[in-house]
Design an enzyme around this catalytic site. Sequence first.
Site, PDB file in Angstrom:
ATOM      1  N   ASP A  89     160.805  35.746 -21.223  1.00  0.00           N
ATOM      2  CA  ASP A  89     159.483  35.891 -21.836  1.00  0.00           C
ATOM      3  C   ASP A  89     159.493  37.072 -22.804  1.00  0.00           C
ATOM      4  O   ASP A  89     160.328  37.982 -22.677  1.00  0.00           O
ATOM      5  CB  ASP A  89     158.421  36.154 -20.762  1.00  0.00           C
ATOM      6  CG  ASP A  89     158.293  34.988 -19.797  1.00  0.00           C
ATOM      7  OD1 ASP A  89     158.680  33.860 -20.168  1.00  0.00           O
ATOM      8  OD2 ASP A  89     157.812  35.213 -18.669  1.00  0.00           O
TER       9      ASP A  89
HETATM   10  N1  URA Z   1     160.717  34.403 -14.865  1.00  0.00           N
HETATM   11  C1  URA Z   1     159.618  34.753 -15.599  1.00  0.00           C
HETATM   12  O1  URA Z   1     158.488  34.629 -15.154  1.00  0.00           O
HETATM   13  N2  URA Z   1     159.829  35.239 -16.839  1.00  0.00           N
HETATM   14  C2  URA Z   1     161.055  35.432 -17.367  1.00  0.00           C
HETATM   15  O2  URA Z   1     161.168  35.902 -18.502  1.00  0.00           O
HETATM   16  C3  URA Z   1     162.172  35.069 -16.593  1.00  0.00           C
HETATM   17  C4  URA Z   1     161.982  34.562 -15.341  1.00  0.00           C
END
Ligand code: URA
Length: 237
Positions: free
Chosen positions: A106
Amino acid sequence: MERIDKIISKELNIGRNDAKSLIKSGKVFLNGSSVKSPSEKLDEEKDVLTVGGRVIHLRRFVYIMMNKPEGVISSTDGRKTSEKTVIDILPEDMKRKNLFPAGRLDKNTTGFVLITDDGEFAHRILSPRSHVPKTYIAKLDKPFDDEISDAFSNGITIGDDECLPAVLEPVDGDYTLARVIIKQGMYHQIKRMFKKYSIEVIGLKRIKMGRLNLDESLAAGECRYIDEKELEMINSD
Ligand code: URA
């Protein structure tokens, strides 16, 4: 395998003695280490040669470990949203055609992103059947408890998605700082797993893929090439 002085002389169109002088001056690097002798050899498949920071020879495929900073997206093209991508922030001498992040973090997640141009390798580690473990440190807005750890280890359901058994443990006894190991890469997976228990993830960092740790010497936004041994560590648990 070809001698480095020969390659430099050919690629820069200079004499062999000038190539040797360049090597002596310490400006020639093979896979990031200074070349000491003109007779060192280069493996065309695997090695990257730079002279004064300019790439002279590139291996067939490259594998780059990046410590992704916050605010950068794991994508190849951020033009639509005018956002910076992990590809945009690569150092100029590491940029080449067809590089992409193998797997997504993310925008506000930090840590280990693998960037490569080897589609087959990426497919192998990203395939839902590959189950490469990915280790994260999650900062939580409130503590988790052993019931939640047990649920994670049995495999929970989030919406329509079934999570494979995951590891959840406190870091140094602190239950608001969790080490989480998941074997899938579903959308916002870790945030959604905690949300099920009304816990918000307020910080998330990926620190390991397979058995390969994020290099602690990389500051946020920095990256380095991964060698073949390290690559094998990603693909096995
Ligand atoms: N899980 C999440 O919620 N976000 C990420 O970036 C990676 C794993």
